[in-house]
Enzyme design. Sequence first.
Site, PDB file in Angstrom:
ATOM      1  N   SER A 162     -64.346  60.755  12.812  1.00 61.32           N
ATOM      2  CA  SER A 162     -65.461  61.698  12.883  1.00 61.32           C
ATOM      3  C   SER A 162     -64.837  63.077  13.040  1.00 61.32           C
ATOM      4  CB  SER A 162     -66.362  61.369  14.070  1.00 61.32           C
ATOM      5  OG  SER A 162     -67.332  62.369  14.207  1.00 61.32           O
ATOM      6  N   ARG A 163     -65.012  63.932  12.008  1.00 60.78           N
ATOM      7  CA  ARG A 163     -64.261  65.195  12.010  1.00 60.78           C
ATOM      8  C   ARG A 163     -64.877  66.272  12.895  1.00 60.78           C
ATOM      9  NH1 ARG A 163     -64.265  64.398   6.162  1.00 60.78           N
ATOM     10  NH2 ARG A 163     -62.557  62.961   5.740  1.00 60.78           N
ATOM     11  N   VAL A 164     -66.186  66.241  13.074  1.00 66.09           N
ATOM     12  CA  VAL A 164     -66.791  67.325  13.863  1.00 66.09           C
ATOM     13  C   VAL A 164     -67.513  66.829  15.114  1.00 66.09           C
ATOM     14  CG1 VAL A 164     -67.083  68.847  11.879  1.00 66.09           C
ATOM     15  CG2 VAL A 164     -68.923  67.311  12.496  1.00 66.09           C
TER      16      VAL A 164
ATOM     17  N   THR B 257     -68.409  64.254   3.147  1.00 67.70           N
ATOM     18  CA  THR B 257     -68.947  64.058   4.499  1.00 67.70           C
ATOM     19  C   THR B 257     -67.974  64.528   5.596  1.00 67.70           C
ATOM     20  OG1 THR B 257     -68.165  61.800   4.314  1.00 67.70           O
ATOM     21  CG2 THR B 257     -70.493  62.148   3.929  1.00 67.70           C
TER      22      THR B 257
END
Lengths: 131, 509
Positions: free
Chosen positions: B370-372, B344
């Site tokens: 939250s990476r993106v 994810t």
Amino acid sequence: MSRRISRRRLAEYVADGLDKDHGQSINQLAAYLVETRRTKEASLIVRDVEDILAERGTVIGSVSSVNTLSNSILSSIEKFIVSQTKADRVLLKTAIDEELIGGFRVRLPGYEIDQSIKKRLTNLRAGLKQV
Amino acid sequence: MSDISMTELSKELRQAITNLEISGDLNEVGVVVRVGDGVAWIHGLRQAGFSEVLEIQTDAGVVEAFALSLLEDEIGAVLLGSDSLVKAGQSVSRKGSVLEIPVGPEMLGRVVNPLGQPLDGGPAIKASARGLVEREAPGVMDRKSVHEPLMTGIMSIDAMFPIGRGQRELIIGDRQTGKTAIAIDTMINQAKQNTGVINVYVAIGQKLSKIARLVDRLKQEGVMDQTVVVATSPSDPASLLYLAPYAGTAIGEYFRDNSQHALMIYDDLTKHAVAYRQMSLLLRRPPGREAYPGDVFYLHSRLLERSAKLSDDKGAGSLTALPIIETQAGDISAYIPTNVISITDGQIFLETDLFHQGIRPAISAGLSVSRVGGAAQTAAVKSVSGNLKLGLSQFRELASFAQFGSDLDEATKSQIERGQRLTELLKQPQYQPLSVWQQAASILAVTGGHFDDVAVDKIKPAQQDLLDKLWSDEKKLMTELDMGAKPSDDARSAITRIAESVAKDYEDR
């Protein structure tokens, strides 16, 4: 522990032996199945042998019907099988099966033609369920 | 009965009778050799393909199965119906297709099983389109980077771990920590904020009572009209539990491919992995770590890869995924959690301790990421929540130190006090998602120091007062702020002014 030989391999061995000395290859297979305690698989191996023979041009099948089929019908069925499978030889066994109610059913190695009333009724039931 | 038109019924019956015409061709057939535990072993059908649907002729009609183990001598097929109907010796034929289910707008508002059959007692679903349950994910050129926000309405998520449309954000935590609550609130927010996002909730092995409660709540909140629920219960065969997320994704993909936005919720993938483990062991595949089969990573990666933001050429639709994973005693380093974390684009980690301290949603600021989503965060919220995550993480660390002594310097004391107010602010009751302006104004009031003199236990009432006054006095400015743009100077000064006046009413006396 020796590696388990697949039924397909065993069936190929028996099918190869049928042209030469089929008694010997069947005895060998029987001995192998007893030794490896796989006698329950005998009927499946016979099916596999039938499959392999069909691939090689000899189709062994059975025709079931409620009443005895006339020779002309049987010969028509044989011709149909030849046209569909490109077989050189067709060997058909006949049997009486009252459960079919009417029509007939041809069983070939890996294939089937079911023109029985029983099949039609089953299809009708499935169709009505969908509705 | 009134829903069924008699003309239609008669037409369908005639069609069914026409279908009875049996073709004179040879049909490829196999035979059931043995059956048990939801798996049938079939001899013959040498032309059958992987995942192809097979039809077993039983006395009570056709039972479908799909081929998952293609061996030299036999096929291992997982039954989609009851195995009590299937007996050794019954004939099996190929359907000639892989599994597909009805998809499209007709599914909205319905509760279905993974085969697309209704479970809500409503009429049969007559969808115009069908979707493949197993389908390849969009390729590189068909995608676009995540850039549009998907607001959850939960302040701590939207401010610290923003989610974008097309993102895969894992919700992970122990049992009873509020994982499903976050998913439900996100669905409710889509309806409340009128975002047009379609919700697809996939219940994998969930208790039917829980699903019934969820559907009731969604109806109460007016969300069900834009929601599809794919439900499986613990009493369903493992094959249905295995298929559920793929079937749900097929439903979501219809909207994604038609320039719409859909939100997938997989509740939960731990049970999905367990169902797949059961199937794999029964199919005699070699067990690996924790007895899961070797391809358990691929099981989830191919599912979640189908969530994407499509390029403009492909209609710019999106499919966002919120998979849920249940951990045991907070162990996120177990096999399935680490797999899904790596697949994810971030995770929201829920802590049992926080939940029991009354901090709900019990989101761990340190372990969540939250990476993106940063690129997709609403400018209004982004502009006021700059150091929120760092500040909150530092506060929780300082607070644990502060327990051992009271001799703290002024800077640390003020950091702790600000942190306490922030923690209080980020508490949010269930089913009450906040809109963009509400989030921006609330955060600005605390991070701007306007609530520093308000007692911690009065932060929530003060926040409510602030929001009420802002809406009554500055409705126009707040409506503008709700559009998502960075707050104007006028909006900032209005929030500051009203926050200070509200704070005076709540100051410690």
